[in-house]
Each structure stands twice: as C-alpha cells, then as structure tokens.
Write a protein that holds these residues in place. Structure first.
Motif, PDB file in Angstrom:
ATOM      1  N   ALA A  12      48.741  69.043 -23.196  1.00  0.00           N
ATOM      2  CA  ALA A  12      47.749  68.260 -23.335  1.00  0.00           C
ATOM      3  C   ALA A  12      46.811  68.766 -22.218  1.00  0.00           C
ATOM      4  CB  ALA A  12      47.824  67.037 -23.289  1.00  0.00           C
ATOM      5  N   ARG A  13      45.643  68.624 -22.147  1.00  0.00           N
ATOM      6  CA  ARG A  13      44.742  68.686 -21.070  1.00  0.00           C
ATOM      7  C   ARG A  13      44.999  68.123 -19.765  1.00  0.00           C
ATOM      8  NH1 ARG A  13      37.953  68.496 -20.896  1.00  0.00           N
ATOM      9  NH2 ARG A  13      38.140  69.216 -19.005  1.00  0.00           N
ATOM     10  N   ARG A  14      45.242  66.879 -20.144  1.00  0.00           N
ATOM     11  CA  ARG A  14      45.475  65.932 -19.420  1.00  0.00           C
ATOM     12  C   ARG A  14      46.792  66.246 -18.245  1.00  0.00           C
ATOM     13  NH1 ARG A  14      46.877  59.659 -20.512  1.00  0.00           N
ATOM     14  NH2 ARG A  14      47.842  58.965 -18.562  1.00  0.00           N
ATOM     15  N   GLU A  15      47.707  66.831 -19.155  1.00  0.00           N
ATOM     16  CA  GLU A  15      49.022  67.457 -18.689  1.00  0.00           C
ATOM     17  C   GLU A  15      48.827  68.592 -17.686  1.00  0.00           C
ATOM     18  OE1 GLU A  15      51.374  67.566 -22.110  1.00  0.00           O
ATOM     19  OE2 GLU A  15      52.343  65.891 -21.818  1.00  0.00           O
ATOM     20  N   ARG A  16      47.943  69.375 -18.323  1.00  0.00           N
ATOM     21  CA  ARG A  16      47.768  70.624 -17.358  1.00  0.00           C
ATOM     22  C   ARG A  16      47.064  70.122 -16.035  1.00  0.00           C
ATOM     23  NH1 ARG A  16      44.709  74.449 -21.495  1.00  0.00           N
ATOM     24  NH2 ARG A  16      45.516  72.872 -23.261  1.00  0.00           N
ATOM     25  N   LEU A  17      45.973  69.180 -16.216  1.00  0.00           N
ATOM     26  CA  LEU A  17      45.438  68.644 -14.961  1.00  0.00           C
ATOM     27  C   LEU A  17      46.347  68.296 -13.908  1.00  0.00           C
ATOM     28  CD1 LEU A  17      42.669  68.264 -13.574  1.00  0.00           C
ATOM     29  CD2 LEU A  17      42.465  65.922 -14.724  1.00  0.00           C
ATOM     30  N   PHE A  18      47.341  67.527 -14.188  1.00  0.00           N
ATOM     31  CA  PHE A  18      48.112  66.764 -13.528  1.00  0.00           C
ATOM     32  C   PHE A  18      49.030  67.835 -12.759  1.00  0.00           C
ATOM     33  CE2 PHE A  18      48.315  62.596 -15.936  1.00  0.00           C
ATOM     34  CZ  PHE A  18      47.111  62.157 -15.002  1.00  0.00           C
ATOM     35  N   LEU A  19      49.357  68.866 -13.645  1.00  0.00           N
ATOM     36  CA  LEU A  19      50.437  70.087 -13.195  1.00  0.00           C
ATOM     37  C   LEU A  19      49.465  70.795 -12.091  1.00  0.00           C
ATOM     38  CD1 LEU A  19      52.440  71.157 -16.086  1.00  0.00           C
ATOM     39  CD2 LEU A  19      53.260  69.960 -14.063  1.00  0.00           C
ATOM     40  N   ALA A  20      48.376  71.282 -12.365  1.00  0.00           N
ATOM     41  CA  ALA A  20      47.597  71.872 -11.412  1.00  0.00           C
ATOM     42  C   ALA A  20      47.275  71.278 -10.146  1.00  0.00           C
ATOM     43  CB  ALA A  20      46.387  72.159 -12.093  1.00  0.00           C
ATOM     44  N   VAL A  21      46.980  69.846 -10.258  1.00  0.00           N
ATOM     45  CA  VAL A  21      46.605  69.092  -9.260  1.00  0.00           C
ATOM     46  C   VAL A  21      48.060  69.004  -8.089  1.00  0.00           C
ATOM     47  CG1 VAL A  21      46.089  66.636  -8.328  1.00  0.00           C
ATOM     48  CG2 VAL A  21      44.862  67.687  -9.922  1.00  0.00           C
ATOM     49  N   GLY A  22      49.237  68.653  -8.877  1.00  0.00           N
ATOM     50  CA  GLY A  22      50.570  68.609  -8.310  1.00  0.00           C
ATOM     51  C   GLY A  22      50.998  69.942  -7.634  1.00  0.00           C
ATOM     52  N   GLY A  23      50.718  71.109  -8.339  1.00  0.00           N
ATOM     53  CA  GLY A  23      50.735  72.311  -7.835  1.00  0.00           C
ATOM     54  C   GLY A  23      49.965  72.546  -6.613  1.00  0.00           C
ATOM     55  N   GLY A  24      48.922  72.174  -6.777  1.00  0.00           N
ATOM     56  CA  GLY A  24      47.960  72.427  -5.542  1.00  0.00           C
ATOM     57  C   GLY A  24      48.477  71.605  -4.451  1.00  0.00           C
ATOM     58  N   PHE A  25      48.902  70.351  -4.624  1.00  0.00           N
ATOM     59  CA  PHE A  25      49.395  69.518  -3.580  1.00  0.00           C
ATOM     60  C   PHE A  25      50.575  70.097  -2.949  1.00  0.00           C
ATOM     61  CE2 PHE A  25      51.995  65.772  -2.068  1.00  0.00           C
ATOM     62  CZ  PHE A  25      51.120  65.294  -1.120  1.00  0.00           C
ATOM     63  N   VAL A  26      51.594  70.602  -3.745  1.00  0.00           N
ATOM     64  CA  VAL A  26      52.858  71.139  -3.027  1.00  0.00           C
ATOM     65  C   VAL A  26      52.471  72.376  -2.427  1.00  0.00           C
ATOM     66  CG1 VAL A  26      54.768  72.447  -3.903  1.00  0.00           C
ATOM     67  CG2 VAL A  26      54.306  70.212  -5.133  1.00  0.00           C
ATOM     68  N   ILE A  27      51.541  73.073  -2.826  1.00  0.00           N
ATOM     69  CA  ILE A  27      51.004  74.494  -2.142  1.00  0.00           C
ATOM     70  C   ILE A  27      50.291  73.904  -0.826  1.00  0.00           C
ATOM     71  CG2 ILE A  27      49.496  76.519  -2.188  1.00  0.00           C
ATOM     72  CD1 ILE A  27      50.113  76.668  -4.810  1.00  0.00           C
TER      73      ILE A  27
END
Length: 160
Positions: A12-27
């Motif tokens: 879902a769009r919301r899940e993609r947003l969370f994964l993108a923000v989480g991935g950005g935070f990890v990076i």
C-alpha cells in the motif's frame, strides 16, 4: 528483480512511505556512524592534542637553532698550517705572548712563558673549543712572579 518489483507494487502507499522513510533513516544513521562520527571524535581529540604538539614543535625548533649555533661556532681547522695560523691569530687577539709551532707529526704546540694565568686559562679553553681541537697534553707551571705561569700545550685534531 521482478519479484522485488511485484512485492513493492503490492504494498500500500502508506507502507511504501514508511519503508522509504525507514530506509532513508537507516542510510542516514549508517552515514553518520561510518563517516561523520569518527571524524567528529578525531577532530575533538586532535584539538585537545594540538597545543601540546605545537609546544613540542617549538621546543624542537629551539633545539635545532641551538644545534645550528653550536655547529657554526668556531672555525674548526683541518691542516697543520691552519692550526698554527689560527693559534697565532688567537694569541694576538688575546694579547698573549707565546709561540705556536707544528711538530713533525702535525700536532700544534703552543709555548708561553710568564703569561698571566687569568688570561692564559680562558684563552686555552676558548681556543680549543673554537678551533675544534683536542688538548693532547698540557704542562702549566708557576713562573717566577705571582699570577704568572709557564705553559706548554700540545693540540691535536679531534678523532673523527
């Protein structure tokens, strides 16, 4: 690769947003931990060490200047004739009446009769130091008058 793409598209769009923000935070955390934090820690340590290093460098420069001054002090003579001429010039500057001659072996012998001890001893030390010669032998005896000495000093070039 297409399996990942289908999974991504299935989110879902919301899940993609969370994964993108989480991935950005990890990076961002990885960049901080690997690149920024060690440099920050080293900079703090170096700024604490820098004054001590500057003091040490100043001391080394002072020692270098002192060594240069000591090396340039005195003329240092190499040949017998140069030793004899240096001794004669030094005796004339000190107003000491003495003879300076060379032995067949190439040593310099300075002979003084009835010279003031107060003038002779400082001259002897200064000449040996400035000409960079070694006193091989010395005979200093009291002369007939108080405060005067008879001296025979043999100089040799220092062993190299």
């Amino acid at each position: 690769m297409s399996d990942w793409r289908t999974r991504w598209n299935g989110l879902a769009r919301r899940e993609r947003l969370f994964l993108a923000v989480g991935g950005g935070f990890v990076i961002a955390v990885l960049v901080f931990v690997v690149a920024i934090e060690p440099a920050w820690r080293d900079r703090a340590r170096w700024s604490a060490e820098l004054p001590a290093l500057r003091d040490a460098a100043a001391k080394v420069e002072g020692l270098r200047d002192a060594a240069t001054a000591l090396r340039n002090r005195g003329q240092g003579v190499e040949s017998g004739a140069a030793m004899r001429e240096a001794a004669r010039a030094a005796l004339a500057r000190a107003a000491i009446t003495a003879e300076a001659d060379l032995t067949p072996e190439g040593a310099l012998v300075v002979t003084a009769r009835a010279v003031p001890a107060a003038a002779w001893l400082p001259w002897l030390e200064a000449f040996a130091r400035d000409a960079r010669l070694r006193i091989a032998s010395a005979r200093i005896a009291s002369a007939s008058a108080p405060g005067l000495v008879d001296a025979d000093v043999r100089f040799a070039a220092p062993a190299r």
